[in-house]
Design a protein around this motif. Structure first.
Motif, PDB file in Angstrom:
ATOM      1  N   UNK A 189      78.546  47.304  26.145  1.00  0.00           N
ATOM      2  CA  UNK A 189      78.854  48.683  26.510  1.00  0.00           C
ATOM      3  C   UNK A 189      79.930  48.651  27.585  1.00  0.00           C
ATOM      4  N   UNK A 190      81.077  49.208  27.275  1.00  0.00           N
ATOM      5  CA  UNK A 190      82.161  49.173  28.252  1.00  0.00           C
ATOM      6  C   UNK A 190      82.345  50.520  28.919  1.00  0.00           C
ATOM      7  N   UNK A 191      82.562  50.474  30.229  1.00  0.00           N
ATOM      8  CA  UNK A 191      82.994  51.647  30.988  1.00  0.00           C
ATOM      9  C   UNK A 191      84.357  51.277  31.544  1.00  0.00           C
ATOM     10  N   UNK A 192      85.333  52.159  31.364  1.00  0.00           N
ATOM     11  CA  UNK A 192      86.694  51.779  31.758  1.00  0.00           C
ATOM     12  C   UNK A 192      86.899  51.859  33.267  1.00  0.00           C
ATOM     13  N   UNK A 248      91.777  43.761  33.330  1.00  0.00           N
ATOM     14  CA  UNK A 248      92.334  43.549  31.988  1.00  0.00           C
ATOM     15  C   UNK A 248      93.526  44.481  31.731  1.00  0.00           C
ATOM     16  N   UNK A 249      93.391  45.753  32.114  1.00  0.00           N
ATOM     17  CA  UNK A 249      94.486  46.717  31.900  1.00  0.00           C
ATOM     18  C   UNK A 249      95.725  46.304  32.678  1.00  0.00           C
ATOM     19  N   UNK A 276      92.877  52.735  27.947  1.00  0.00           N
ATOM     20  CA  UNK A 276      91.727  52.848  27.028  1.00  0.00           C
ATOM     21  C   UNK A 276      91.808  51.814  25.903  1.00  0.00           C
ATOM     22  N   UNK A 277      92.982  51.649  25.307  1.00  0.00           N
ATOM     23  CA  UNK A 277      93.123  50.702  24.193  1.00  0.00           C
ATOM     24  C   UNK A 277      92.778  49.283  24.632  1.00  0.00           C
TER      25      UNK A 277
END
Ligand SMILES: [Zn+2]
Length: 527
Positions: free
Chosen positions: A101-104, A112-113, A242-243
């Motif tokens: 489960x990812x929360x940005x 990562x972004x 998001x991507x």
């Protein structure tokens, strides 16, 4: 031989994702369709024995979310915590079996972004320029004059977009046009179904434009989102961030072993409104970062509710939790999946759900289990007998079982989720018919037919054993209960391969339980 059986089942891995939703309000039945579809496919791959990794989550770094928090008089951080709980609750109640489960807003996702942004910079794909346009904060998207409808956002007819002019970072998407075109042309299964692929090819033919990948933090406002590395006055554009979730979820950039195991993703499951982002922006970002492209983007249509588009303003959204409370997760999953085709839109209604429940789950499947278990108890004291001599009816049933197993797998590999369910359901009906034709209640009155009765009882129990494997992706809880009444453990990883053939399991005795799907009384019409 099937695609999914080509390699040794144990060594194959399958990484599947869904779109991450804006947590601006709790999820509705429209969101549920995508999660249920992806869950069915994830469970199917586990049954194939694949090392399956299924990731879902929430897209928290949007101004959309900040506004929802303001409207509710809560600070954004508290709001996203609350929504995160609401989403996870809905999906767990619907038996969605995600692994991650990812929360940005997570620290690892921010890293990562920023790493992806840095890689694009290092490649020379990020530059600064002035951005001008009509910005719709609900879409997180800029529009040109021509794209507005009577001055309003084309997707939010009550919203007048803001005219924005600011210095932004841009991503050189145009640089990747040829490579994107070549990839989509050379990999016909990259975008499915074919109609969506044609739409994306048309976008490419119209010509791409570089897109802005940052927003300036407005003076006097708090920054919300992922800061541009080395320039925190800018926030990374929410779609770029998001991507990135799809690589964060498998350990990028810190956990090299996990990333090497699961990337590239086998399937991104998304709605038809976001193909541009997933089929053009995202592959270009990956090419820029020097990372492999996902194998497939599977695009579903939308569902309407009683024929109407679902929207908050129309006030017709259904809370999936209320449906689960009333009918159980399996019934909701079944009704959503029943007519689901990625090639078209569908409709959902409470009245149809009740009809599917009574006519199919209760009548076809529930009754089948009940009558088989009852007969084995009555005629054989609960012991499932070994089969006696086998005749034409049994040979046909066995053939059909193997055909069901084969054809349902082909359909699921092709995202024909409703089609595969239809194939399996024909086998439910055929098994009921088999019992009608072989008349075990008559055989039971004739002592010399003892072995024939053994054959019928054993064959019907074997068909049910197989059905509890084939249907496990769709109605997992009911399948565990069917197996319980056959004195079997819940379905195991690899069962489709190892136990999915006629005679490949061991049946000893039945153990009666409550009705699988007690009928819903419809004498009072639903409100
Ligand atoms: Zn909009």
């Amino acid at each position: 031989m099937m695609l999914s059986e080509q390699k040794d089942a144990g060594s194959k891995r399958y990484y599947i994702t869904t779109a991450i939703d804006y947590p601006n309000a709790p999820p509705h039945i429209g969101h549920s369709l995508e999660k249920v579809a992806a869950d069915i496919v994830a469970r199917f791959h586990r049954l194939q024995g694949h090392d399956t990794y299924f990731s879902m989550g929430v897209d928290e770094n949007s101004q959309h979310v900040v506004r929802a928090a303001q409207t509710n008089g809560i600070d954004p951080a508290t709001w996203v915590d609350k929504m995160d709980e609401a989403f996870r609750l809905a999906w767990s109640r619907l038996d969605i079996s995600y692994d991650y489960w990812i929360r940005t807003t997570q620290e690892r996702h921010i890293r990562a972004s920023q790493e992806l942004f840095r890689r694009a910079q290092a490649r020379g794909d990020i530059y600064k320029s002035i951005y001008r346009g009509w910005y719709c904060p609900n879409c997180n998207k800029f529009y040109t004059d021509e794209e507005l409808v009577e001055g309003k956002c084309p997707d939010h007819p009550s919203l007048v977009p803001e005219w924005l002019e600011e210095e932004n970072y841009f991503f050189a998407l145009t640089k990747y046009s040829d490579r994107l075109l070549a990839h989509i042309t050379e990999h016909p299964a990259f975008i499915v179904p074919a109609a969506r692929r044609s739409e994306v090819l048309a976008m490419l033919q119209q010509g791409l434009r570089d897109f802005s990948v940052s927003r300036l933090v407005r003076p006097g406002t708090d920054a919300w989102g992922v800061p541009v590395p080395g320039d925190p006055q800018h926030i990374i554009y929410v779609w770029f961030d998001a991507l990135t979730n799809y690589v964060t979820a498998v350990g990028f950039p810190d956990d090299e072993a996990q990333f090497a195991r699961y990337w590239p993703a086998d399937a991104h499951v998304i709605g038809k409104d976001i193909t541009r982002f997933h089929c053009l922006y995202w592959p270009a970002m990956l090419l820029s970062a020097g990372l492999p492209l996902p194998r497939q983007v599977a695009v579903h249509g939308f569902i309407t509710l009683n024929g109407q588009r679902i929207s908050k303003t129309a006030g017709n959204s259904i809370d999936p939790l209320e449906l689960v409370d009333e009918f159980g997760a399996d019934a909701v999953r079944y009704s959503l999946a029943r007519n689901l085709s990625f090639a078209s839109d569908g409709d959902f209604s409470r009245a149809n759900l009740i009809r599917h429940y009574n006519d199919e789950l209760a009548n076809d499947l529930g009754n089948l289990l009940n009558r088989v278990v009852t007969m084995i108890q009555r005629y054989r004291g609960g012991i499932i007998p070994p089969p006696g001599p086998v005749g034409a009816l049994e040979e046909e049933l066995q053939y059909l079982a193997e055909e069901t197993r084969r054809r349902a797998a082909v359909a699921l590999d092709a995202w024909e989720i409703g089609g595969a369910l239809g194939i399996i359901w024909s086998f439910v009906r055929r098994t009921n018919q088999y019992i009608e034709q072989s008349e075990p209640w008559r055989l039971a009155r004739q002592a010399e037919k003892k072995e024939l009765l053994d054959t019928v009882l054993s064959s019907a129990a074997e068909a049910l054993r197989l059905l509890a494997i084939f249907l496990a992706p769709y109605i997992p809880s009911a399948c565990d209960r069917i197996r319980g009444q056959l004195s079997l453990e819940p379905v195991d990883v690899g069962a489709w391969v190892h136990e999915g053939r006629w005679g490949a399991g061991t049946l000893a005795r039945v153990s009666a339980g409550p009705l699988l799907f007690p009928r819903i009384d419809v004498s009072t019409p639903p409100s």
